[in-house]
Design a protein around this motif. Structure first.
Motif, short mmCIF file in Angstrom:
data_model
loop_
_atom_site.label_atom_id
_atom_site.label_comp_id
_atom_site.label_asym_id
_atom_site.label_seq_id
_atom_site.Cartn_x
_atom_site.Cartn_y
_atom_site.Cartn_z
N LYS A 22 -8.49 34.22 -18.68
CA LYS A 22 -7.46 34.06 -17.64
C LYS A 22 -8.09 34.14 -16.26
O LYS A 22 -7.73 33.37 -15.35
CB LYS A 22 -6.38 35.13 -17.81
CG LYS A 22 -5.20 34.96 -16.86
CD LYS A 22 -4.09 35.94 -17.17
CE LYS A 22 -2.89 35.69 -16.27
NZ LYS A 22 -1.75 36.60 -16.60
N THR A 23 -9.03 35.06 -16.09
CA THR A 23 -9.73 35.17 -14.81
C THR A 23 -10.54 33.92 -14.52
O THR A 23 -10.56 33.41 -13.40
CB THR A 23 -10.66 36.40 -14.82
OG1 THR A 23 -9.87 37.57 -15.03
CG2 THR A 23 -11.41 36.52 -13.51
N ARG A 24 -11.20 33.40 -15.55
CA ARG A 24 -12.04 32.21 -15.37
C ARG A 24 -11.20 30.98 -15.01
O ARG A 24 -11.68 30.08 -14.32
CB ARG A 24 -12.84 31.97 -16.64
CG ARG A 24 -13.93 30.90 -16.52
CD ARG A 24 -14.89 31.19 -15.37
NE ARG A 24 -15.54 32.48 -15.51
CZ ARG A 24 -16.63 32.69 -16.23
NH1 ARG A 24 -17.19 31.70 -16.87
NH2 ARG A 24 -17.16 33.89 -16.29
N LEU A 25 -9.95 30.94 -15.46
CA LEU A 25 -9.08 29.81 -15.16
C LEU A 25 -8.76 29.70 -13.66
O LEU A 25 -8.31 28.66 -13.20
CB LEU A 25 -7.78 29.92 -15.95
CG LEU A 25 -7.84 29.47 -17.42
CD1 LEU A 25 -6.56 29.84 -18.14
CD2 LEU A 25 -8.10 27.97 -17.51
N LYS A 26 -9.01 30.77 -12.92
CA LYS A 26 -8.80 30.72 -11.48
C LYS A 26 -9.88 29.88 -10.80
O LYS A 26 -9.71 29.42 -9.67
CB LYS A 26 -8.81 32.13 -10.90
CG LYS A 26 -7.67 33.01 -11.40
CD LYS A 26 -7.79 34.43 -10.87
CE LYS A 26 -6.68 35.32 -11.42
NZ LYS A 26 -6.80 36.72 -10.94
N LYS A 27 -11.01 29.67 -11.51
CA LYS A 27 -12.14 28.94 -10.95
C LYS A 27 -12.30 27.54 -11.53
O LYS A 27 -12.94 26.69 -10.93
CB LYS A 27 -13.44 29.73 -11.18
CG LYS A 27 -13.45 31.11 -10.55
CD LYS A 27 -14.75 31.83 -10.85
CE LYS A 27 -14.76 33.23 -10.25
NZ LYS A 27 -16.03 33.96 -10.56
N THR A 28 -11.74 27.33 -12.71
CA THR A 28 -11.87 26.02 -13.36
C THR A 28 -10.60 25.70 -14.12
O THR A 28 -9.92 26.60 -14.62
CB THR A 28 -13.07 26.00 -14.33
OG1 THR A 28 -13.17 24.70 -14.93
CG2 THR A 28 -12.92 27.04 -15.44
N SER A 29 -10.27 24.43 -14.19
CA SER A 29 -9.01 24.03 -14.82
C SER A 29 -9.17 23.69 -16.29
O SER A 29 -8.18 23.56 -17.01
CB SER A 29 -8.42 22.82 -14.09
OG SER A 29 -9.33 21.72 -14.13
N GLN A 30 -10.42 23.53 -16.75
CA GLN A 30 -10.64 23.15 -18.15
C GLN A 30 -11.62 24.11 -18.80
O GLN A 30 -12.74 24.30 -18.30
CB GLN A 30 -11.18 21.72 -18.23
CG GLN A 30 -10.18 20.66 -17.77
CD GLN A 30 -10.68 19.25 -18.05
OE1 GLN A 30 -11.88 19.00 -18.11
NE2 GLN A 30 -9.76 18.32 -18.22
N ILE A 31 -11.19 24.69 -19.91
CA ILE A 31 -12.05 25.63 -20.64
C ILE A 31 -12.00 25.31 -22.13
O ILE A 31 -10.93 25.16 -22.71
CB ILE A 31 -11.61 27.09 -20.41
CG1 ILE A 31 -11.88 27.52 -18.96
CG2 ILE A 31 -12.34 28.03 -21.38
CD1 ILE A 31 -11.47 28.94 -18.66
#
Length: 239
Positions: A22-31
């Motif tokens: 969830k934190t990483r989604l603040k920096k990238t839109s695709q995981i």
């Protein structure tokens, strides 16, 4: 992102991983996340198989041990859903990972990630069961020990990603195994060649097929401790 079994040792770990994503989604839109089986699940399944049969048929063995990664992918998708994150899990075959016919030691031939691409276009976090695929004869196959690492790199290549983050139970790669020699100095940077040498000498940080594949396609690999996920321990790239 690739999470090893130690990062998912118990049910509490999935909450932490979901928070990290969830934190990483603040920096990238695709995981895209590739997961291993929880903790010692694969070993436990093999022990169970050996109780039933001292030399289990390889096909049935693959059917059994591929379950471990499926458990992980589903639980992580549930943990993300609880946090309001739209996520979907795929098996190796659903992800389009096509392999040779050899059970327990299959090699990836190609990846057809159409379903993954559609899910990403729908802004979903995609979770893939590593270590497994489907053969050209439509049989479930596994890639051997450490095969989830190879799954992650193969998917990165197919999706056009330049980097894979591996979350391990060590702070990085050192001259000695950090698990048994915690005082060992951790390399901040390594070439593929040097890493292959270290792996060839017995280190079990990454699967050699994963490294060969990354080297061939120039995929940058980052080793991060799952207990300190913002820290990049070792970065592996071409010289």
């Amino acid at each position: 992102m690739k999470f090893g079994g130690a990062a998912m040792a118990n049910s509490d770990c999935f909450s932490k991983l979901a928070t990290l994503i969830k934190t990483r989604l603040k920096k990238t839109s695709q995981i895209v996340v590739v997961v291993s089986a929880m903790g010692t699940t694969t070993d436990e399944l093999m022990d169970l198989a050996n109780i039933i049969h001292p030399n289990p048929p390889k096909r049935e063995q693959d059917m059994l041990i591929s379950v471990g990664e499926r458990v992980s992918m589903a639980l992580l998708a549930m943990a993300l859903d609880l946090r309001g994150i739209d996520a979907i899990s795929f098996t190796g075959s659903q992800s389009g990972i096509i392999t040779t016919n050899e059970h327990s030691e299959a090699r990836i031939l190609e990846v057809r990630p159409e379903r993954i691409k559609r899910a990403l276009a729908e802004k979903k976090v995609v979770i893939v069961a590593g270590f497994q695929g489907v053969s050209i004869e439509k049989e479930i196959t596994t890639l051997g020990r450490g095969g989830s690492d190879t799954s992650a790199v193969a998917l990165a290549i197919a999706l056009g990603s330049q980097k894979v983050e591996f979350y391990k139970d060590v702070p990085g790669i050192g001259e000695n195994n950090p698990k048994t020699h915690p005082e060992t100095e951790i390399f901040s940077d390594l070439t593929y060649e040097k890493t292959l040498t270290i792996v060839g000498e017995g280190a079990e940080i990454l699967h050699h097929q994963c490294l060969e594949l990354a080297k061939e396609h120039g995929i940058i690999l980052e080793i991060r401790p799952f207990y300190e996920p913002e820290r990049v321990g070792t970065t592996i790239y071409t010289s």
